[in-house]
Design a protein around this motif. Structure first.
Motif, PDB file in Angstrom:
ATOM      1  N   ILE A   1      65.133  34.588  72.632  1.00 18.79           N
ATOM      2  CA  ILE A   1      65.462  33.250  72.911  1.00 18.79           C
ATOM      3  C   ILE A   1      64.261  32.216  72.510  1.00 18.79           C
ATOM      4  CG2 ILE A   1      67.303  33.852  74.581  1.00 18.79           C
ATOM      5  CD1 ILE A   1      65.410  33.090  76.984  1.00 18.79           C
ATOM      6  N   PRO A   2      64.727  30.952  72.148  1.00 22.59           N
ATOM      7  CA  PRO A   2      63.728  30.212  71.922  1.00 22.59           C
ATOM      8  C   PRO A   2      62.947  29.931  73.096  1.00 22.59           C
ATOM      9  CG  PRO A   2      65.733  29.301  71.163  1.00 22.59           C
ATOM     10  CD  PRO A   2      66.227  30.549  71.931  1.00 22.59           C
ATOM     11  N   GLU A   3      61.524  29.352  72.868  1.00 15.64           N
ATOM     12  CA  GLU A   3      60.564  29.116  73.903  1.00 15.64           C
ATOM     13  C   GLU A   3      61.036  27.481  74.535  1.00 15.64           C
ATOM     14  OE1 GLU A   3      58.125  30.900  75.247  1.00 15.64           O
ATOM     15  OE2 GLU A   3      58.825  32.552  74.233  1.00 15.64           O
ATOM     16  N   PRO A   4      60.507  27.543  75.799  1.00 15.49           N
ATOM     17  CA  PRO A   4      60.750  26.204  76.313  1.00 15.49           C
ATOM     18  C   PRO A   4      59.941  25.173  75.787  1.00 15.49           C
ATOM     19  CG  PRO A   4      59.698  27.586  78.110  1.00 15.49           C
ATOM     20  CD  PRO A   4      60.248  28.514  76.688  1.00 15.49           C
ATOM     21  N   ILE A   5      60.252  23.937  75.794  1.00 16.37           N
ATOM     22  CA  ILE A   5      59.446  22.739  75.279  1.00 16.37           C
ATOM     23  C   ILE A   5      59.832  21.553  76.322  1.00 16.37           C
ATOM     24  CG2 ILE A   5      61.021  21.961  73.665  1.00 16.37           C
ATOM     25  CD1 ILE A   5      58.655  21.609  71.737  1.00 16.37           C
ATOM     26  N   ALA A   6      58.511  20.575  76.266  1.00 17.43           N
ATOM     27  CA  ALA A   6      58.725  19.560  76.790  1.00 17.43           C
ATOM     28  C   ALA A   6      57.935  18.407  75.857  1.00 17.43           C
ATOM     29  CB  ALA A   6      58.410  19.238  78.411  1.00 17.43           C
ATOM     30  N   VAL A   7      58.534  17.231  75.545  1.00 18.43           N
ATOM     31  CA  VAL A   7      57.813  16.219  74.323  1.00 18.43           C
ATOM     32  C   VAL A   7      58.113  15.091  75.228  1.00 18.43           C
ATOM     33  CG1 VAL A   7      57.936  15.447  72.360  1.00 18.43           C
ATOM     34  CG2 VAL A   7      58.346  17.904  72.509  1.00 18.43           C
ATOM     35  N   ALA A   8      57.071  14.153  75.234  1.00 13.77           N
ATOM     36  CA  ALA A   8      57.085  12.746  75.780  1.00 13.77           C
ATOM     37  C   ALA A   8      56.680  11.881  74.737  1.00 13.77           C
ATOM     38  CB  ALA A   8      56.287  12.765  76.834  1.00 13.77           C
ATOM     39  N   LEU A   9      57.277  10.775  74.707  1.00 15.39           N
ATOM     40  CA  LEU A   9      56.823   9.754  74.035  1.00 15.39           C
ATOM     41  C   LEU A   9      55.586   8.873  74.744  1.00 15.39           C
ATOM     42  CD1 LEU A   9      60.068   8.198  72.563  1.00 15.39           C
ATOM     43  CD2 LEU A   9      58.303   8.945  71.244  1.00 15.39           C
ATOM     44  N   PRO A  10      54.785   7.977  73.883  1.00 14.13           N
ATOM     45  CA  PRO A  10      53.627   7.330  74.671  1.00 14.13           C
ATOM     46  C   PRO A  10      54.492   6.231  75.759  1.00 14.13           C
ATOM     47  CG  PRO A  10      53.307   7.007  72.496  1.00 14.13           C
ATOM     48  CD  PRO A  10      54.837   8.082  72.506  1.00 14.13           C
ATOM     49  N   GLU A  11      53.726   5.983  76.801  1.00 13.13           N
ATOM     50  CA  GLU A  11      53.897   4.973  77.766  1.00 13.13           C
ATOM     51  C   GLU A  11      55.297   5.364  78.605  1.00 13.13           C
ATOM     52  OE1 GLU A  11      53.446   0.807  76.861  1.00 13.13           O
ATOM     53  OE2 GLU A  11      51.711   1.259  75.384  1.00 13.13           O
ATOM     54  N   ASN A  12      55.597   6.713  78.582  1.00 13.89           N
ATOM     55  CA  ASN A  12      56.900   7.089  79.181  1.00 13.89           C
ATOM     56  C   ASN A  12      58.081   6.227  78.578  1.00 13.89           C
ATOM     57  OD1 ASN A  12      58.318   8.522  81.185  1.00 13.89           O
ATOM     58  ND2 ASN A  12      58.262   6.690  82.549  1.00 13.89           N
ATOM     59  N   LEU A  13      58.013   6.048  77.212  1.00 17.23           N
ATOM     60  CA  LEU A  13      59.196   5.506  76.770  1.00 17.23           C
ATOM     61  C   LEU A  13      60.326   6.522  76.431  1.00 17.23           C
ATOM     62  CD1 LEU A  13      57.330   3.613  73.926  1.00 17.23           C
ATOM     63  CD2 LEU A  13      58.548   2.593  75.939  1.00 17.23           C
TER      64      LEU A  13
END
Length: 668
Positions: free
Chosen positions: A601-613
């Motif tokens: 199964i695909p690995e988990p991921i978390a991606v964030a934009l700058p300044e909590n956008l």
């Protein structure tokens, strides 16, 4: 930097003086060109544009304005054929109107190695009424082919001497050269403003001018007086402005843009003051506070807002027994939405008046929302009108009475400030139509004071999906789907859903998801605006996954997978505007067929934009014979600044890559 600017201005100066590009005289090289020298992907280009604005005076009618325009346009391919028709707006007011004349045009083509021309005929010019404030002239050129060069001239005469149309210097095709000249009599003082990021050369000088004027004079007095026409001269100087640009790239629209015209290279002249001989100096320079107060003082605004004896009995009944301000506001809001129908006209002034509009049940935006504000006040609520510029009207860059074209109601409660727009049946408190979600508005009070108001929604709109999917041995899938919309998402859904029939909506849904067969559709709270919209259905799809070598390969989001990045340009010089903050939450359960087990199964991921956008979270887990996928995407701000464009593009790249990864099932 100064040296670079000097050479740039020198190039513009050379381009505008090397010149004397004459109407009707094109070169064989212009017609023979197969593609644009700098932008080979261009479908068309403006080779030359020139505008000349000057003033005229007649003793009986006063000042008028004349604008002469020359376009030379090159068509490179069929996609550029739309440029064979020019659309020219013509303003109309109660007593004044702009007229177009002296329309001339030629289409130049290459035939057997020679340049041949086709003259524009009278039937190629068509004038139509757009609405009571605007006409439109369409100039359609003949014999347009791939490679054609079009030469078009026209003249607009306007009695509205106080208003100078914006000089547009950038289009969605490249502009090789554009210039404008304004000759403004000394009596009119204009401020100048520019838009966009492209360099614009502006030079100012003074010239003397003399006008021959015919006027009426009376000789003698009483019954023996005779009226005769005399001639004289009016001598004055003019401020001359020469504007030039050179080699301007196309301004391409992209998804999530409020109004591309807000960012287009252009020059605007706004009347600041007048200084006529033997007359007092008049100052028109305004602050936004001045603008708000002047609008409030309009008879068709402030006076209409103060009327209440046409609705008092009905409002008394509506609020009888209600204790809180919020309850009273909602009752009045629902009444106005139910009673009134919007006629589609914007503007900050009433057309027929609130009393007549209320009686007939139809009104423009000012009549409906000033009526709503007046009812709030009558009920003892702290309410004031809020001036707005709609998205199509643009973002006003300087204080002007024309900066606003819309009005909503603002209500201050004990704990909150809310916005109301009763022109749309599906609107809610703080859920305005998209047309009104345009950065900032200005609240105006009885005493003439005003303050800026943020129009953008404060809470995120939710799109929550729960889906259960069964995998069949033949490669098909069957599932159950439940989706919930809140706030602005619910508003958009309701408007889209009610614009047609349920069958047409389901047809569009099946087309959107390609080969999906939907059954047992159910919709809750479509008309109960204060609850989330909930739609549910069952679905089947013949090809829901791949079976290769005895292994099952499937996308965990199935037809909900994000497949395309909405942002394709290398860079973007204007902000990304979603309209409102939003959050998508998908929870998907996949039942594994008997005899199979999870291989990967695909690995988990978390991606964030700058300044909590914004953020993207993706997680998949497997327990026994069930795979659970949880996917969340959120944009926490409705506006993303342009300098984060590369980050946002990369953000979507991660989403697409992760959602396209496959789950692999193998026989156990």
């Amino acid at each position: 930097m100064r040296l670079r600017l000097f050479f740039l201005l020198l190039l513009v100066q050379q381009a505008t003086s090397a010149n004397e590009i004459k109407f009707g005289k094109v070169s064989k090289e212009e017609v023979a060109a197969k593609q644009h020298a700098t932008y080979p992907e261009a479908e068309a280009a403006i080779l030359h544009k020139k505008e000349w604005v000057r003033y005229n005076y007649q003793s009986e009618t006063g000042w008028s304005q004349i604008r002469e325009v020359h376009f030379r346009i090159k068509i490179y391919n069929k996609e550029g054929f739309d440029w064979a028709t020019l659309q020219v707006p013509l303003y109309v007011s109660s007593s004044d109107r702009e007229d177009i004349g002296s329309v001339k045009g030629y289409t130049f083509n290459l035939e057997n190695g020679k340049v041949v021309s086709q003259k524009l005929k009278k039937d190629g010019v068509f004038i139509e009424e757009v609405n009571k404030y605007r006409n439109k002239a369409s100039i359609t050129m003949p014999e347009v082919r791939e490679g054609s060069v079009l030469d078009i001239e026209y003249k607009i005469t306007s009695p509205m001497f106080w208003h100078i149309d914006e000089f547009r210097l950038q289009y969605d095709i490249p502009v090789d050269q554009a210039e404008a000249q304004l000759n403004i009599p000394e009596y009119f003082i204009f401020k100048q403003y520019s838009r966009g990021t492209q360099p614009i050369s502006v030079k100012q000088s003074k010239e003397n001018r003399s006008l021959h004027v015919t006027y009426r004079s009376s000789d003698g007095s009483g019954w023996s007086a005779k009226s005769t026409h005399k001639t004289g001269s009016l001598d004055f100087f003019e401020n001359v402005y020469n504007i030039g640009v050179f080699n301007i790239p196309a301004l391409l629209d992209e998804k999530y843009t409020s109004n591309i015209d807000n960012f287009r290279a252009s020059m605007k002249f706004e009347l600041a003051s007048t200084r006529f001989p033997n007359s007092p100096y008049k100052n028109y320079s305004l602050t936004w506070e001045d603008v708000a107060k002047s609008i409030y003082d309009y008879d068709d605004f402030g006076n209409e807002l103060n009327r209440e004896n046409y609705f008092d009995d009905e409002v008394d009944q509506l609020i009888s027994g209600l204790s809180t301000d919020t309850e009273k506001a909602i009752a009045i809001f629902q009444h106005v939405k139910s009673k009134m129908n919007w006629d589609g006209y914007t503007g900050v002034g009433c057309s027929q008046g609130v009393r007549k509009a209320y009686k007939e049940g139809v009104g423009n935006v000012a009549e409906i929302n000033l009526m709503l504000t007046a009812m709030f006040r009558y009920a003892g609520l702290e309410a004031n009108p809020v001036l707005v510029s709609t998205r199509s009207h643009g973002i006003p860059i300087f204080p002007t009475r024309n900066g606003f074209n819309y009005v909503v109601a603002g209500l201050q409660t004990q704990n909150d400030f809310m916005l109301f727009d009763a022109t749309d049946k599906n609107a809610l408190p703080d859920v305005l139509p998209m047309r009104a979600l345009n950065w900032f508005g200005r609240l105006i009070r009885d005493d003439g004071s005003s303050s800026q108001v943020n129009l953008m929604p404060k809470t995120k709109s939710l799109d929550a999906i729960m889906m259960v999917v069964d995998l069949n041995e033949d490669g098909s899938i069957r599932g159950k789907y439940r989706q919930q919309y809140t706030a602005n998402n619910a508003f958009v859904f309701r408007n889209n859903y009610t614009s047609g029939s349920e069958d047409s909506y389901l047809d569009e849904l099946e087309k959107k998801y390609v080969d999906l067969e939907i059954s047992n559709f159910d919709l809750k709270n479509a008309k109960d605006l204060y609850k989330p919209v909930v739609q549910s259905y069952e679905f089947e799809k013949e090809v829901g996954y791949e079976n290769i070598g005895g292994k099952i390969y499937l996308s965990p989001l199935f037809h909900l997978t994000t497949r395309e990045n909405p942002f394709k340009m290398e860079k973007r010089e204007y902000p990304i505007d979603y309209g409102y903050p939003w959050q998508d939450k998908y929870i998907i359960s996949i039942n594994i067929p008997e005899g199979y087990a999870v291989e990967s199964i695909p690995e988990p991921i978390a991606v964030a934009l700058p300044e909590n956008l914004g953020q993207f979270r993706f997680n998949i887990s497997a327990t026994h014979n069930v795979i659970s996928a949880s996917v969340e995407t959120a944009l926490n701000s409705p506006i993303i600044p342009a300098h984060y464009y590369a980050d946002l593009k990369e953000f979507y790249r991660h989403i697409i890559e992760k959602e396209s990864e496959k789950i692999i099932l193998a026989k156990s």
